[in-house]
Design a protein around this motif. Structure first.
Motif, PDB file in Angstrom:
ATOM      1  N   UNK A  37       0.953  -1.221  -0.068  1.00  0.00           N
ATOM      2  CA  UNK A  37       0.662   0.057  -0.293  1.00  0.00           C
ATOM      3  C   UNK A  37       0.547   1.285   0.042  1.00  0.00           C
ATOM      4  N   UNK A  38       2.735   1.481   0.497  1.00  0.00           N
ATOM      5  CA  UNK A  38       3.165   2.385   0.375  1.00  0.00           C
ATOM      6  C   UNK A  38       3.628   2.608  -0.799  1.00  0.00           C
ATOM      7  N   UNK A  39       3.876   1.476  -1.410  1.00  0.00           N
ATOM      8  CA  UNK A  39       4.367   1.300  -2.656  1.00  0.00           C
ATOM      9  C   UNK A  39       2.874   2.224  -3.810  1.00  0.00           C
ATOM     10  N   UNK A  40       2.345   1.908  -3.716  1.00  0.00           N
ATOM     11  CA  UNK A  40       0.994   2.282  -4.305  1.00  0.00           C
ATOM     12  C   UNK A  40       1.448   3.766  -4.293  1.00  0.00           C
ATOM     13  N   UNK A  41       1.139   4.370  -2.577  1.00  0.00           N
ATOM     14  CA  UNK A  41       0.925   5.809  -2.614  1.00  0.00           C
ATOM     15  C   UNK A  41       2.128   6.618  -3.095  1.00  0.00           C
ATOM     16  N   UNK A  42       3.455   5.376  -2.871  1.00  0.00           N
ATOM     17  CA  UNK A  42       4.809   6.434  -3.962  1.00  0.00           C
ATOM     18  C   UNK A  42       4.516   6.541  -4.803  1.00  0.00           C
ATOM     19  N   UNK A  43       4.057   5.525  -4.994  1.00  0.00           N
ATOM     20  CA  UNK A  43       3.728   6.021  -7.118  1.00  0.00           C
ATOM     21  C   UNK A  43       3.490   7.253  -7.627  1.00  0.00           C
ATOM     22  N   UNK A  44       1.951   7.264  -6.587  1.00  0.00           N
ATOM     23  CA  UNK A  44       1.588   8.199  -7.167  1.00  0.00           C
ATOM     24  C   UNK A  44       2.006   9.408  -6.828  1.00  0.00           C
ATOM     25  N   UNK A  45       2.985   9.812  -5.474  1.00  0.00           N
ATOM     26  CA  UNK A  45       3.332  10.691  -4.841  1.00  0.00           C
ATOM     27  C   UNK A  45       4.156  11.242  -6.441  1.00  0.00           C
ATOM     28  N   UNK A  81       6.742   5.435   5.610  1.00  0.00           N
ATOM     29  CA  UNK A  81       6.027   4.755   5.814  1.00  0.00           C
ATOM     30  C   UNK A  81       5.990   4.748   7.594  1.00  0.00           C
ATOM     31  N   UNK A  82       7.043   4.833   8.169  1.00  0.00           N
ATOM     32  CA  UNK A  82       6.881   5.212   9.849  1.00  0.00           C
ATOM     33  C   UNK A  82       5.720   6.106  10.308  1.00  0.00           C
ATOM     34  N   UNK A  83       5.742   7.515   9.181  1.00  0.00           N
ATOM     35  CA  UNK A  83       4.391   7.878   9.202  1.00  0.00           C
ATOM     36  C   UNK A  83       2.976   6.958  10.019  1.00  0.00           C
ATOM     37  N   UNK A  84       2.948   6.480   8.532  1.00  0.00           N
ATOM     38  CA  UNK A  84       1.622   5.986   7.610  1.00  0.00           C
ATOM     39  C   UNK A  84       0.801   4.621   9.029  1.00  0.00           C
ATOM     40  N   UNK A 241      -9.512  -4.351   7.382  1.00  0.00           N
ATOM     41  CA  UNK A 241      -8.726  -4.993   6.162  1.00  0.00           C
ATOM     42  C   UNK A 241      -9.186  -5.056   5.291  1.00  0.00           C
ATOM     43  N   UNK A 242     -10.584  -5.882   5.906  1.00  0.00           N
ATOM     44  CA  UNK A 242     -11.494  -6.074   3.729  1.00  0.00           C
ATOM     45  C   UNK A 242     -11.083  -4.948   3.102  1.00  0.00           C
ATOM     46  N   UNK A 243     -11.729  -3.867   4.041  1.00  0.00           N
ATOM     47  CA  UNK A 243     -11.940  -2.326   3.045  1.00  0.00           C
ATOM     48  C   UNK A 243     -10.331  -2.193   2.102  1.00  0.00           C
ATOM     49  N   UNK A 244      -9.808  -2.579   3.279  1.00  0.00           N
ATOM     50  CA  UNK A 244      -7.871  -1.938   3.562  1.00  0.00           C
ATOM     51  C   UNK A 244      -7.970  -3.015   1.490  1.00  0.00           C
ATOM     52  N   UNK A 245      -7.948  -4.448   2.386  1.00  0.00           N
ATOM     53  CA  UNK A 245      -7.226  -5.135   0.727  1.00  0.00           C
ATOM     54  C   UNK A 245      -7.703  -4.502  -0.293  1.00  0.00           C
ATOM     55  N   UNK A 246      -8.967  -4.613  -0.990  1.00  0.00           N
ATOM     56  CA  UNK A 246      -9.726  -4.353  -1.617  1.00  0.00           C
ATOM     57  C   UNK A 246      -9.489  -3.103  -2.315  1.00  0.00           C
ATOM     58  N   UNK A 247      -9.456  -1.791  -1.540  1.00  0.00           N
ATOM     59  CA  UNK A 247      -8.501  -0.665  -2.022  1.00  0.00           C
ATOM     60  C   UNK A 247      -7.820  -0.588  -2.595  1.00  0.00           C
TER      61      UNK A 247
END
Length: 250
Positions: A37-45, A81-84, A241-247
């Motif tokens: 999830x951090x990779x996905x967010x960082x790709x967008x940033x 990642x630590x902040x998240x 967790x379910x929403x998190x993984x699906x998103x």
């Protein structure tokens, strides 16, 4: 300026190959990839940062990408990642205390008083019941806490079907462990500090009434804690967790 699919994939590949310093279960330093999830967010940033550089400074993609790499170095990635992780932990800690507040400010407080009264009556029967009630409830809450940690670990693996490493999946069982573990430590300290130990040779002189009140309060709070952890934190984590993984999987 919109990046192409190939350029976005190049950014994603770079992010996925970055490793940050972490500690394993035994406290040893280790290198690990960022959570998915951090990779996905960082790709967008990074993509957004590159688009701005290409548009505002008229740079080619390769040049803008190099600037972005310098800005989002390993140290910055680790901080992100630590902040998240800190934010997620804070969210459930606040939820935990909020649930306790609601419990004691709602009509459900009557059930809490009822449990306390029942425990007090059991403790006041005799020295045998005084010892047994404390032991049985303490062990039951401990076993329940350990069982809940294991259930949560299994639950996170089951929900995370595609095997990507998600941050919330990783810290979910740790949140449960901290809430149950701190309860055990604090309650054990309170038992030793506030409740007078019984001398089996002088049970007749033991102040059952005062110590039964103290012990019934502590045991009631222990029951309230495991109830809140299970019905509020555990249930909320499962849904999140379910929403998190699906998103992040779409």
């Amino acid at each position: 300026m919109q990046l192409t699919t190939t350029q976005l994939q190049e950014i994603s590949n770079w992010i996925s190959n970055q490793k940050i310093t972490d500690f394993d279960s035994f406290g040893r330093k280790d290198k690990k990839h960022l959570y998915y999830d951090i990779q996905c967010e960082m790709t967008d940033h990074v993509a957004s940062n590159i688009e701005d550089l290409m548009k505002n400074q008229n740079l080619a993609f390769s040049e803008a990408f190099e600037f972005a790499k310098q800005k989002w170095n390993v140290s910055e990635l680790q901080k992100l990642e630590q902040a998240k992780e800190k934010a997620l932990r804070s969210k459930y800690t606040k939820l935990y205390f909020s649930a306790f507040k609601k419990l004691f400010l709602s009509p459900k407080i009557l059930y809490v008083f009822l449990i306390g009264i029942i425990l007090f009556k059991l403790l006041m029967i005799d020295e045998f019941w005084f010892t047994q009630v404390k032991f049985i409830l303490s062990i039951s809450c401990l076993i329940f806490g350990l069982g809940l940690i294991l259930v949560n670990m299994f639950q996170t693996e089951k929900i995370n079907g595609n095997q990507n490493r998600f941050l919330l999946n990783s810290i979910s069982f740790k949140i449960i462990a901290v809430l149950t573990g701190l309860n055990a430590i604090i309650t054990n300290f309170a038992f030793n500090f506030f409740v007078e130990p019984m001398d089996s040779f002088n049970a007749e002189k033991y102040d059952f009434y005062t110590n039964s009140i103290k012990l019934s309060i502590l045991l009631t709070l222990m029951i309230c804690n495991v109830t809140v952890v299970y019905f509020v934190i555990h249930k909320q984590l499962k849904a999140d967790l379910k929403r998190y993984v699906m998103s992040y999987s779409n």
